[in-house]
Design a protein around this motif. Structure first.
Motif, PDB file in Angstrom:
ATOM      1  N   GLY A  51       0.810  -1.212   0.000  1.00 34.67           N
ATOM      2  CA  GLY A  51       0.000   0.000   0.000  1.00 34.67           C
ATOM      3  C   GLY A  51       0.841   1.259   0.000  1.00 34.67           C
ATOM      4  O   GLY A  51       0.502   2.264  -0.651  1.00 34.67           O
ATOM      5  N   THR A  52       1.953   1.226   0.722  1.00 40.19           N
ATOM      6  CA  THR A  52       2.849   2.388   0.744  1.00 40.19           C
ATOM      7  C   THR A  52       3.622   2.499  -0.561  1.00 40.19           C
ATOM      8  O   THR A  52       3.864   3.606  -1.051  1.00 40.19           O
ATOM      9  N   SER A  53       4.010   1.376  -1.154  1.00 37.91           N
ATOM     10  CA  SER A  53       4.665   1.413  -2.468  1.00 37.91           C
ATOM     11  C   SER A  53       3.792   2.121  -3.498  1.00 37.91           C
ATOM     12  O   SER A  53       4.268   2.933  -4.292  1.00 37.91           O
ATOM     13  N   CYS A  99       7.909  -5.916  -6.930  1.00 42.75           N
ATOM     14  CA  CYS A  99       9.189  -5.367  -6.456  1.00 42.75           C
ATOM     15  C   CYS A  99       9.197  -5.268  -4.933  1.00 42.75           C
ATOM     16  O   CYS A  99      10.217  -5.543  -4.275  1.00 42.75           O
ATOM     17  N   THR A 100       8.074  -4.883  -4.360  1.00 43.17           N
ATOM     18  CA  THR A 100       7.962  -4.748  -2.914  1.00 43.17           C
ATOM     19  C   THR A 100       8.119  -6.102  -2.235  1.00 43.17           C
ATOM     20  O   THR A 100       8.805  -6.234  -1.216  1.00 43.17           O
ATOM     21  N   ALA A 150       9.422   2.158   0.275  1.00 45.93           N
ATOM     22  CA  ALA A 150       8.348   1.626   1.123  1.00 45.93           C
ATOM     23  C   ALA A 150       8.874   0.605   2.114  1.00 45.93           C
ATOM     24  O   ALA A 150       8.442   0.561   3.267  1.00 45.93           O
ATOM     25  N   VAL A 151       9.800  -0.223   1.693  1.00 44.21           N
ATOM     26  CA  VAL A 151      10.366  -1.213   2.605  1.00 44.21           C
ATOM     27  C   VAL A 151      11.186  -0.515   3.691  1.00 44.21           C
ATOM     28  O   VAL A 151      11.166  -0.921   4.859  1.00 44.21           O
ATOM     29  N   ARG A 152      11.872   0.554   3.326  1.00 48.15           N
ATOM     30  CA  ARG A 152      12.653   1.300   4.320  1.00 48.15           C
ATOM     31  C   ARG A 152      11.746   2.061   5.282  1.00 48.15           C
ATOM     32  O   ARG A 152      12.006   2.130   6.480  1.00 48.15           O
ATOM     33  N   LYS A 153      10.665   2.644   4.741  1.00 46.53           N
ATOM     34  CA  LYS A 153       9.722   3.408   5.558  1.00 46.53           C
ATOM     35  C   LYS A 153       8.309   2.924   5.238  1.00 46.53           C
ATOM     36  O   LYS A 153       7.590   3.546   4.458  1.00 46.53           O
TER      37      LYS A 153
END
Length: 285
Positions: free
Chosen positions: A205-207, A238-239, A274-277
């Motif tokens: 969702g953030t991606s 990718c996420t 997104a993975v970082r934040k």
């Protein structure tokens, strides 16, 4: 004595070098990662099209399963589990990249079908930001999965907010406002996964929100809520690659037909951010 000591040192050094070579060789030969999604059309978007190819370019062999029922909620998954209902279409991508589908499949059969390393669960998108729709269903589904695959890691697939101009009644709960829906999903997912101890959240969702800060903004969905082909599906895959496999997806050479190199670069950056934040929108350049 000095000669013996010198020979011993050389022998120890040679043995240490041999051990390093063995370790390096083992590290380069990655074990196959087995991933099972218990979901709906949103897991179809995430894992069935580009995840295999991205992982292949990272040198990580994968086997991917998806238990599919369109629009399936946590409550429905639990009821299927209770009744051992053969209600799913089971789609499995083998280690050689070929997909097979079996109809009328049950959750118990899928969970016993392979030695899964990761099993993902998710909520149906219309109620993904409504905490009352998770309890007790998420708890019971996770317990059910763990009873079959106690060594697998349970992960949560965070889904995405709808397009701004999507006018279906399922969007009304969020006032037809994309950020309202996104923030509701964020808050609910954080609360519910923390409540039952799910440590890994795949922040799809953030991606998507990150990608919406770029020229990809109008290329995310194909109908207002399902991911587009190929842009949206590539982004979400990718996420998954970065979060599940631990690979930095930026620079991955796989770019599907229908996307430019620049579009793939932006999608990779959106997923990486997104993975970082995972609970904050990042502006992508």
């Amino acid at each position: 004595c000095e000669k013996i000591e010198s020979d011993m040192k050389r022998l120890v050094m040679a043995f240490a070098a041999l051990c390093l070579c063995i370790v390096a060789s083992a590290a380069s030969q990655r074990d196959t990662i087995r991933i099972l999604a218990i979901g709906n059309s949103f897991s179809e978007d995430a894992v069935e099209q580009h995840l295999y190819d991205l992982a292949k370019e990272e040198g990580v062999p994968v086997i991917i399963g998806n238990m599919y029922i369109g629009g399936c909620s946590l409550e429905r998954h639990v009821n299927n589990a209770r009744n051992d209902a053969p209600a799913y279409r089971y789609r499995k991508i083998s280690a050689d990249g070929k997909m097979q589908q079996v109809k009328e499949f049950s959750l118990s059969r899928a969970l016993k079908d392979d030695n899964w390393d990761y099993v993902s669960v998710q909520q149906a998108s219309p109620v993904s930001g409504q905490p009352e729709s998770y309890d007790p269903w998420l708890d019971e589904l996770v317990a059910y999965v763990e009873s079959f695959v106690p060594d697998a890691e349970i992960v949560f697939h965070m889904t995405w907010a709808y397009d701004k101009d999507y006018d279906h009644k399922k969007f009304a709960t969020y006032g037809y406002d994309q950020l309202t829906m996104y923030n509701a999903i964020l808050k609910t997912v954080r609360q519910q996964t923390a409540r039952i101890g799910i440590r890994t959240v795949i922040p799809a969702g953030t991606s998507v929100q990150n990608a919406r800060t770029t020229v990809l903004v109008d290329k995310m969905t194909r109908d207002g809520y399902h991911m587009s082909k190929p842009h949206g599906r590539y982004l979400v895959a990718c996420t998954w690659v970065e979060k599940i496999l631990g690979c930095n997806v930026k620079g991955n050479p796989y770019c599907p037909e229908g996307m430019t190199a620049e579009e793939c670069r932006l999608a990779q950056k959106a997923a990486h951010a997104a993975v970082r934040k995972p609970f904050k929108i990042s502006k992508i350049k």
